[in-house]
Structures are given as C-alpha cells and as structure tokens.
Design a protein around this motif. Sequence first.
Motif, PDB file in Angstrom:
ATOM      1  N   VAL A  73       0.800  -1.225   0.000  1.00  0.00           N
ATOM      2  CA  VAL A  73       0.000   0.000   0.000  1.00  0.00           C
ATOM      3  C   VAL A  73       0.834   1.277   0.000  1.00  0.00           C
ATOM      4  N   ARG A  74       2.143   1.165  -0.044  1.00  0.00           N
ATOM      5  CA  ARG A  74       2.987   2.363   0.023  1.00  0.00           C
ATOM      6  C   ARG A  74       2.706   3.326  -1.131  1.00  0.00           C
ATOM      7  N   LYS A  75       2.601   2.795  -2.347  1.00  0.00           N
ATOM      8  CA  LYS A  75       2.334   3.657  -3.499  1.00  0.00           C
ATOM      9  C   LYS A  75       0.911   4.209  -3.478  1.00  0.00           C
ATOM     10  N   LEU A  76       0.048   3.530  -2.771  1.00  0.00           N
ATOM     11  CA  LEU A  76      -1.331   3.996  -2.630  1.00  0.00           C
ATOM     12  C   LEU A  76      -1.421   5.151  -1.641  1.00  0.00           C
ATOM     13  N   ILE A  77      -0.653   5.054  -0.559  1.00  0.00           N
ATOM     14  CA  ILE A  77      -0.735   6.034   0.528  1.00  0.00           C
ATOM     15  C   ILE A  77       0.147   7.250   0.292  1.00  0.00           C
ATOM     16  N   TYR A  78       1.395   6.992  -0.087  1.00  0.00           N
ATOM     17  CA  TYR A  78       2.338   8.100  -0.257  1.00  0.00           C
ATOM     18  C   TYR A  78       2.293   8.615  -1.692  1.00  0.00           C
ATOM     19  N   SER A  79       1.131   9.101  -2.063  1.00  0.00           N
ATOM     20  CA  SER A  79       0.897   9.612  -3.410  1.00  0.00           C
ATOM     21  C   SER A  79      -0.131  10.734  -3.338  1.00  0.00           C
ATOM     22  N   PRO A  80       0.023  11.769  -4.147  1.00  0.00           N
ATOM     23  CA  PRO A  80      -0.989  12.830  -4.179  1.00  0.00           C
ATOM     24  C   PRO A  80      -2.228  12.416  -4.965  1.00  0.00           C
ATOM     25  N   ASP A  81      -2.166  11.293  -5.660  1.00  0.00           N
ATOM     26  CA  ASP A  81      -3.262  10.844  -6.509  1.00  0.00           C
ATOM     27  C   ASP A  81      -4.318  10.089  -5.696  1.00  0.00           C
ATOM     28  N   ILE A  82      -5.505  10.019  -6.277  1.00  0.00           N
ATOM     29  CA  ILE A  82      -6.560   9.179  -5.707  1.00  0.00           C
ATOM     30  C   ILE A  82      -6.798   8.014  -6.661  1.00  0.00           C
ATOM     31  N   GLU A  92     -12.655 -12.763  -4.456  1.00  0.00           N
ATOM     32  CA  GLU A  92     -13.565 -11.874  -5.182  1.00  0.00           C
ATOM     33  C   GLU A  92     -12.931 -10.492  -5.296  1.00  0.00           C
ATOM     34  N   VAL A  93     -13.067  -9.866  -6.462  1.00  0.00           N
ATOM     35  CA  VAL A  93     -12.554  -8.509  -6.655  1.00  0.00           C
ATOM     36  C   VAL A  93     -13.670  -7.509  -6.368  1.00  0.00           C
ATOM     37  N   ARG A  94     -13.399  -6.591  -5.425  1.00  0.00           N
ATOM     38  CA  ARG A  94     -14.394  -5.585  -5.038  1.00  0.00           C
ATOM     39  C   ARG A  94     -13.818  -4.193  -5.264  1.00  0.00           C
ATOM     40  N   LYS A  95     -14.636  -3.314  -5.820  1.00  0.00           N
ATOM     41  CA  LYS A  95     -14.213  -1.943  -6.086  1.00  0.00           C
ATOM     42  C   LYS A  95     -14.234  -1.145  -4.781  1.00  0.00           C
ATOM     43  N   ALA A  96     -13.161  -0.377  -4.553  1.00  0.00           N
ATOM     44  CA  ALA A  96     -13.071   0.386  -3.312  1.00  0.00           C
ATOM     45  C   ALA A  96     -12.231   1.643  -3.522  1.00  0.00           C
ATOM     46  N   VAL A  97     -12.335   2.564  -2.570  1.00  0.00           N
ATOM     47  CA  VAL A  97     -11.457   3.734  -2.512  1.00  0.00           C
ATOM     48  C   VAL A  97     -10.921   3.830  -1.082  1.00  0.00           C
ATOM     49  N   LEU A  98      -9.777   4.461  -0.946  1.00  0.00           N
ATOM     50  CA  LEU A  98      -9.187   4.663   0.383  1.00  0.00           C
ATOM     51  C   LEU A  98      -9.782   5.925   0.992  1.00  0.00           C
ATOM     52  N   LYS A  99     -10.402   5.796   2.168  1.00  0.00           N
ATOM     53  CA  LYS A  99     -11.081   6.920   2.789  1.00  0.00           C
ATOM     54  C   LYS A  99     -10.297   7.566   3.918  1.00  0.00           C
ATOM     55  N   GLU A 100      -9.588   6.772   4.704  1.00  0.00           N
ATOM     56  CA  GLU A 100      -8.924   7.347   5.882  1.00  0.00           C
ATOM     57  C   GLU A 100      -7.683   6.544   6.247  1.00  0.00           C
ATOM     58  N   ILE A 101      -6.660   7.281   6.683  1.00  0.00           N
ATOM     59  CA  ILE A 101      -5.412   6.663   7.129  1.00  0.00           C
ATOM     60  C   ILE A 101      -5.123   7.133   8.551  1.00  0.00           C
ATOM     61  N   HIS A 112      -3.755   2.075  10.827  1.00  0.00           N
ATOM     62  CA  HIS A 112      -5.036   1.517  10.387  1.00  0.00           C
ATOM     63  C   HIS A 112      -5.480   2.206   9.103  1.00  0.00           C
ATOM     64  N   LEU A 113      -6.189   1.459   8.268  1.00  0.00           N
ATOM     65  CA  LEU A 113      -6.720   2.003   7.021  1.00  0.00           C
ATOM     66  C   LEU A 113      -8.220   1.757   6.946  1.00  0.00           C
ATOM     67  N   ASP A 114      -8.934   2.733   6.405  1.00  0.00           N
ATOM     68  CA  ASP A 114     -10.366   2.593   6.154  1.00  0.00           C
ATOM     69  C   ASP A 114     -10.610   2.630   4.649  1.00  0.00           C
ATOM     70  N   PHE A 115     -11.169   1.557   4.108  1.00  0.00           N
ATOM     71  CA  PHE A 115     -11.549   1.517   2.702  1.00  0.00           C
ATOM     72  C   PHE A 115     -13.070   1.606   2.606  1.00  0.00           C
ATOM     73  N   LEU A 116     -13.546   2.133   1.483  1.00  0.00           N
ATOM     74  CA  LEU A 116     -14.982   2.215   1.233  1.00  0.00           C
ATOM     75  C   LEU A 116     -15.295   1.480  -0.055  1.00  0.00           C
ATOM     76  N   GLU A 117     -16.162   0.473   0.040  1.00  0.00           N
ATOM     77  CA  GLU A 117     -16.590  -0.252  -1.153  1.00  0.00           C
ATOM     78  C   GLU A 117     -17.512   0.643  -1.973  1.00  0.00           C
ATOM     79  N   VAL A 118     -17.306   0.678  -3.277  1.00  0.00           N
ATOM     80  CA  VAL A 118     -18.090   1.555  -4.143  1.00  0.00           C
ATOM     81  C   VAL A 118     -18.778   0.734  -5.217  1.00  0.00           C
TER      82      VAL A 118
END
Length: 216
Positions: A73-82, A92-101, A112-118
């Motif tokens: 998750v390093r490239k996911l967290i330490y990035s200005p992108d969403i 199973e593959v589920r669509k999600a976005v990262l909501k809170e770190i 801790h990480l909070d993901f939101l299923e979309v």
Amino acid sequence: MKKFELNAEPRIELGKKSVKALRAEGKIPAVLNGGKHVELPYEGPLRAGEKVVDVDGKRGLITTDIVVKNEDVRKLIYSPDIFEIDLTLNGEVRKAVLKEIQFQPVKDTILHLDFLEVGPEKPIVMEVPVQIEGHAEGVKAGGKLTLSMRKLKVKAMYDQIPERLVVNVDTLGLGKSLAVGDLHFEGLELMNAKNAVVCAVQLTRAARGAAAKADN
C-alpha cells in the motif's frame, strides 16, 4: 481516477495482541466499509472477517475486517493521486477507494486504514486535489497567488470523480479571490462551505507601491 490493485486477507482475530503481531509482520489492520444494508436482527450468512454494524436499531451494515501488507500500500498512501482500487478479498474482486489513514503520531507509521466499497448505485464523498491553471491578472500586476485549499470534498458517482479539480485563474485580479461557490464542475457536487476561499491574489508591498504611484 487511476487504477490500483490490492490483495487483502480477512482479519479474524481483533484484539490488541493480534494487532501487535500483525504489525510486527509488516501488515496493517484495515476495514472495508460500504457493504450492503440488512435488517436487524440479521441471521443470514457472513463470510470470513465480516460483521454487522448496527446503524439505527432496525438496520445494520455489513463491514469486513481485513489485513493488507505494508509494502503493498505504500504507493497507494504516499501519493498525491486518488485511486479506484480493485481489492481482491476471499477470491472476489471488489471496487473500493481509500477513505482514511491513521498514523502513529510520533513514529508516523501506519496504524489503520479505512476503505470504502463503491458501486454504480450510490454516490460517494471524496477529497480531490486542486490544480491551479493559468496566469492570474493580479499576479501580472505584482500580486502573489496563494492556494488556501489544496483539496476539495466532492460528491459524485465513484467513476465520475476526476484525479484533479482544475481551477483557471487567468481573470483573477489583484486583491480578488475564488470561493467554493464560484466553482462549478460538471457532474460533481462540491461539499465544502460555499464561502470558503480556494485561492486568492494577495497585495504585495511592490503592488501597493505601484498602485500608489498610479494614483499620483
């Protein structure tokens, strides 16, 4: 949004001891929110890691406790992108976005990480980076452009959320500002206060001097 692939495992043991052991293994406890609503009391099946969270006494929300690897998750967290995340869980593959770190306040490690299923059926709220475009008239006159809000909260379907909110400042004059209420983006609802200033051209000492000379 950019795409990101991530593997996760269901988290069964939830105590402090197990969390400490996970972190020692280079893993991060997390939760996947945004599952389906169910009527309470719920007596249906639950998959590994799933639990029902009471919403209002009559309805519950199925959430999933998960574990991800720190290195994944390093490239996911330490990035200005969403990112739109393809989260593989229980085969199973589920669509999600990262909501809170959640960071450790001293060491700055990830706690801790909070993901939101979309999905296509409901909009979500996310913070999107602001990108300034153009050369403000006020800057040409000697002013200084300042960006007060580097991110804005937007509400939209997840697949309509852009990587950046581009704000053009070409016509922004000396001493003028752009507020949230002045902006419009097709298909997006801005959730910040309408009077909140996004960017402004401030008067500098040089600009004041030039204005004073012009008046004389």
